[in-house]
Design a protein around this motif. Structure first.
Motif, PDB file in Angstrom:
ATOM      1  N   TYR A 298       0.831  -1.204   0.000  1.00 54.63           N
ATOM      2  CA  TYR A 298       0.000   0.000   0.000  1.00 54.63           C
ATOM      3  C   TYR A 298       0.868   1.257   0.000  1.00 54.63           C
ATOM      4  O   TYR A 298       0.578   2.233  -0.700  1.00 54.63           O
ATOM      5  CB  TYR A 298      -0.924   0.004   1.212  1.00 54.63           C
ATOM      6  CG  TYR A 298      -1.901   1.153   1.184  1.00 54.63           C
ATOM      7  CD1 TYR A 298      -3.004   1.125   0.350  1.00 54.63           C
ATOM      8  CD2 TYR A 298      -1.699   2.277   1.982  1.00 54.63           C
ATOM      9  CE1 TYR A 298      -3.899   2.182   0.309  1.00 54.63           C
ATOM     10  CE2 TYR A 298      -2.576   3.338   1.945  1.00 54.63           C
ATOM     11  CZ  TYR A 298      -3.683   3.292   1.105  1.00 54.63           C
ATOM     12  OH  TYR A 298      -4.551   4.348   1.062  1.00 54.63           O
TER      13      TYR A 298
ATOM     14  N   HIS B  64      -4.979  -3.716  -3.841  1.00 52.93           N
ATOM     15  CA  HIS B  64      -6.279  -3.767  -3.173  1.00 52.93           C
ATOM     16  C   HIS B  64      -6.894  -5.159  -3.230  1.00 52.93           C
ATOM     17  O   HIS B  64      -7.706  -5.524  -2.361  1.00 52.93           O
ATOM     18  CB  HIS B  64      -7.208  -2.711  -3.760  1.00 52.93           C
ATOM     19  CG  HIS B  64      -6.828  -1.324  -3.350  1.00 52.93           C
ATOM     20  ND1 HIS B  64      -6.098  -0.476  -4.150  1.00 52.93           N
ATOM     21  CD2 HIS B  64      -7.030  -0.640  -2.186  1.00 52.93           C
ATOM     22  CE1 HIS B  64      -5.888   0.664  -3.525  1.00 52.93           C
ATOM     23  NE2 HIS B  64      -6.436   0.591  -2.323  1.00 52.93           N
TER      24      HIS B  64
ATOM     25  N   TRP C  54     -10.167  -1.110   3.804  1.00 55.00           N
ATOM     26  CA  TRP C  54      -9.299  -0.777   2.677  1.00 55.00           C
ATOM     27  C   TRP C  54      -9.982   0.122   1.653  1.00 55.00           C
ATOM     28  O   TRP C  54      -9.337   0.892   0.946  1.00 55.00           O
ATOM     29  CB  TRP C  54      -8.824  -2.055   1.991  1.00 55.00           C
ATOM     30  CG  TRP C  54      -9.952  -2.879   1.425  1.00 55.00           C
ATOM     31  CD1 TRP C  54     -10.608  -3.894   2.045  1.00 55.00           C
ATOM     32  CD2 TRP C  54     -10.567  -2.733   0.141  1.00 55.00           C
ATOM     33  NE1 TRP C  54     -11.599  -4.412   1.254  1.00 55.00           N
ATOM     34  CE2 TRP C  54     -11.586  -3.711   0.066  1.00 55.00           C
ATOM     35  CE3 TRP C  54     -10.375  -1.879  -0.944  1.00 55.00           C
ATOM     36  CZ2 TRP C  54     -12.405  -3.859  -1.050  1.00 55.00           C
ATOM     37  CZ3 TRP C  54     -11.179  -2.028  -2.067  1.00 55.00           C
ATOM     38  CH2 TRP C  54     -12.177  -3.009  -2.125  1.00 55.00           C
TER      39      TRP C  54
ATOM     40  N   ALA D 193      -8.776   3.306  -0.912  1.00 62.34           N
ATOM     41  CA  ALA D 193      -8.880   3.115  -2.360  1.00 62.34           C
ATOM     42  C   ALA D 193      -9.733   4.199  -2.998  1.00 62.34           C
ATOM     43  O   ALA D 193      -9.381   4.778  -4.039  1.00 62.34           O
ATOM     44  CB  ALA D 193      -9.459   1.731  -2.655  1.00 62.34           C
TER      45      ALA D 193
END
Length: 748
Positions: free
Chosen positions: A176, A443, A516, A520
């Protein structure tokens, strides 16, 4: 070597310095954005710092925090005035400090952080040191640093995490972090390259534009002197040679002409004058030359180059004089009254002067090639300026209209190089493709690996597919701003992903990267902001913020808990927005600075060239004509030899105007000798200032024919560029013949 060519190197050094200044200006703005971003991220990391630092080690941890955020804040504070070497040093220090801060964590911390608070404060600002390195290092070094700090960030996260599968958590964090900082580092590298490319292209354009301006200025000075020769010097010499004016009037004309020649040595006029000055001067000139002529002007105070005003006044004056001489005369009818008008106006930024009469008119095809009034004093005088033009319309019996116009020229600054921020995506295309792939992979890993994998797998899969599709959709178009259809599609996909995830996870879920989707969605909104949809991006983030807080409250979490879930992502969007704003503003400023410097350099070079050319032309004129003009000004009676000499000087000056490329030895001497023998000599140059590179065959042939002629007429003409033949020589003596000169010197 021309004056323009001699003057160019002097300008080139300054051009290089200007290019450095333009690129450095962008670098300073990046440092300013880094400083502002550091304030925001430092504030966000303060609470985790206080919670995570043990009492005994707090002084050391606090020192690391102060260095980590203090250095970029200092860069931002100093960005607009400190020497760049100082700012570059601070950027290097920031890159080193971040690595040392991570080392401090790994060396002096041996405890795990509590679940839900296991993100170390030291990895909350990874993008800032990475961008610092990208501003001072080559691309390879910058990307190497990105990989290094991404790996270290994951290591620290795994070292500090209290959850299960800490290695997987560390790997997720590394991925990430790699995705997030790749966006900012890629933008930094791309914009630096764009700025360098724009500056380099602008340098080339600036040199070309300056060279063009120098040639135009050189031509203008030639035409100015040629117009003076035509309007005054030739007239005086012809009157003297023909004996058509008494000596007193001739002496007055000669003194007036000498005064005009001396006036050309005066300092050049101011660069710019109000356009109304043109109207005032033309009104005065019209009243002096043609009383009773209708006059109208609506010019305002906008600035116009003084040289353009001079050219318009002189060309309009020549048009009026031509009208006074010819408009009322006809070979088969007596003179008749003629109405005239002069109109001056601004036509959407173009200055237009029209001189009209309702006289007898003329057929342009009947004007002899050696007549210079229209060709030199009107058409050529205006065409010497970029944006200048002259059109003469006349028909027998329908009067004459002369239209003079000048349109301001705005030079390009940057040529074909990408001068706008939207060009960043074309330059970043390979990096964008890699980042999109990385976005999807990262992701996918965050969503579908580890103990936090969803129980309602289909919903999370749909949310993942929606976010991935949004990321692809908002990077597809090559134009900015992003087209409305793609923008609306991106927003709809993000909204769908957000709603699906509200049914998939709970706000109380403390598993690593359980939420998450918030990061995103924020990353995609950041891309929307970069694509020119800044307001929509922030409106969507506001909706995401409000929905997340409401979702948290509905599920029994305090509002502050909902804020905590989403607020840290605001830093990413804020930093990106500030960065994009600074880059766009810098590109616009860079383009305008390039334009201003191009105009300035061109004006300086043109002025230098004009002075050199004027001195050269006046020196030639003084050598050829001043001695005779001074004799005429003394009012002494003229002998037959004096009159013949006046005609000889007049013919030589006419050659210099009409046939510049032939006005060299041995042609000058041969033409003078031929005229002394009674030969009618006409020299013409149709090469439009682009004579053959090697004129030796032409000058040798012309001089030879002139030397051989004992009577009759010889007409030599240099042909336009691009012809197979270089010149033609028409000889009408004992017999008529035409000689053609080719590039290899062959005569036909």
């Amino acid at each position: 070597m021309s004056a323009a060519a001699r003057a160019v190197p002097a300008s080139t050094g300054r051009i290089d310095r200007d290019r450095d200044n333009e690129v450095d200006r962008l670098t300073r703005l990046i440092y300013l954005v880094l400083g502002v971003s550091a304030v925001f991220f430092g504030a966000l990391s303060l609470r985790p710092l206080l919670e995570q630092a043990p009492g005994a080690d707090f002084p050391l941890v606090a020192a690391c925090w102060l260095l980590a955020f203090g250095v970029p804040v200092a860069m931002g504070a100093l960005s607009l005035w400190a020497p760049l070497r100082v700012l570059r040093l601070l950027a290097v220090i920031e890159g080193v400090v971040f690595v040392l801060a991570i080392a401090e964590w790994l060396l002096f911390r041996d405890g795990r952080l509590p679940e839900g608070n296991d993100i170390p404060w030291v990895i909350t600002f990874t993008a800032i040191p990475a961008v610092c390195v990208a501003t001072v290092a080559r691309a390879r070094v910058a990307w190497g640093y990105v990989i290094l700090v991404s790996g270290l960030s994951g290591w620290v996260r795994a070292w500090s995490s209290s959850g299960v599968e800490v290695r997987l958590i560390g790997a997720k964090d590394s991925l990430y972090t790699l995705l997030l900082i790749s966006v900012f580092v890629g933008l930094t590298i791309a914009v630096r390259r764009i700025a360098t490319r724009v500056a380099a292209a602008a340098e080339a354009d600036r040199a070309a534009y300056s060279e063009s301006a120098a040639r135009i200025s050189q031509k203008h000075e030639r035409l100015t002197v040629d117009a003076l020769v035509h309007d005054s010097v030739l007239s005086v010499l012809l009157m003297a040679g023909r004996g058509s004016v008494d000596i007193a009037h001739l002496s007055a004309y000669a003194r007036q002409t000498l005064g005009r020649i001396t006036g050309l040595n005066a300092p050049p006029p101011a660069n710019l004058v109000p356009a109304s000055v043109l109207g005032d001067r033309l009104r005065t000139l019209t009243a002096e030359l043609a009383p009773g002529t209708a006059f109208a002007s609506n010019l305002g105070a906008r600035p116009v180059p003084a040289l353009v005003v001079d050219a318009l006044v002189l060309a309009a004056g020549e048009a009026l004089r031509n009208s006074l001489r010819h408009a009322g005369l006809a070979s088969s009818a007596p003179a008749r009254p003629v109405s005239r008008s002069v109109d001056v106006h601004d036509d959407h930024g173009t200055v237009v002067v029209r001189v009209r009469d309702d006289g007898i008119g003329f057929d342009a095809a009947d004007v002899p090639a050696d007549r210079l009034g229209i060709a030199r004093s009107i058409v050529a005088r205006m065409s010497a300026f970029v944006g200048g033009s002259a059109r003469v319309f006349s028909r027998p019996g329908a009067g004459t209209e002369v239209t003079l116009a000048w349109t301001p020229d705005r030079p390009a600054a940057g040529g074909d190089a990408p001068a706008s921020f939207s060009a960043m995506f074309s330059m970043l295309a390979p990096v964008v493709r890699v980042i999109i792939v990385l976005f999807v992979v990262v992701h996918g890993v965050l969503a579908f690996t580890g103990p936090g994998a969803a129980s309602w797998f289909p919903l999370e899969l749909l949310a993942f597919l929606a976010v991935s599709a949004a990321a692809v959709l908002c990077t597809r178009a090559a134009v900015n701003p992003l087209p409305a259809a793609q923008t609306l599609g991106t927003v709809a996909l993000l909204a769908a992903a957000e709603i699906l995830m509200f049914f998939e996870v709970t706000p109380q879920d403390t598993a690593a990267f359980a939420h998450w989707h918030l990061g995103a969605i924020t990353l995609v909104l950041l891309v929307l902001a970069m694509r020119g949809r800044n307001r929509i991006a922030w409106s969507c983030y506001g909706g995401l913020f409000a929905a997340t807080v409401a979702w948290a409250v509905v599920n029994g979490l305090p509002a502050a808990g909902g804020v905590g879930l989403v607020i840290r992502h605001a830093g990413t969007l804020l930093a990106g927005t500030l960065w994009v704003f600074a880059a766009r503003r810098s590109m616009a400023t860079l383009t305008e600075l390039n334009r201003q410097r191009t105009v300035r350099d061109a004006a300086e070079l043109a002025e230098t060239t004009a002075i050199q050319e004027r001195h050269a032309q006046l020196a030639r004129l003084s050598t050829l004509a001043r001695p005779m003009l001074e004799r005429l000004a003394d009012a002494h009676p003229l002998s037959a030899d004096d009159q013949a000499e006046c005609l000889q000087v007049e013919a030589t000056l006419r050659d210099a105007i009409r046939a510049r490329s032939l006005f060299v030895e041995p042609v000058i001497s041969a033409a003078k000798a031929a005229r002394a023998r009674g030969v009618d000599v006409t020299l013409l140059d149709d090469s439009a200032d682009r004579p053959p590179g090697d004129m030796a065959p032409v000058t040798a042939a012309v001089a030879g024919e002139l030397d051989a002629a004992a009577s009759g007429r010889v007409t030599a003409r240099v042909l336009p560029a691009g012809r197979d033949a270089l010149a033609t020589i028409v000889v009408d003596s004992d017999r008529h013949r035409i000689v053609t000169v080719t590039a290899d010197g062959m005569l036909g």
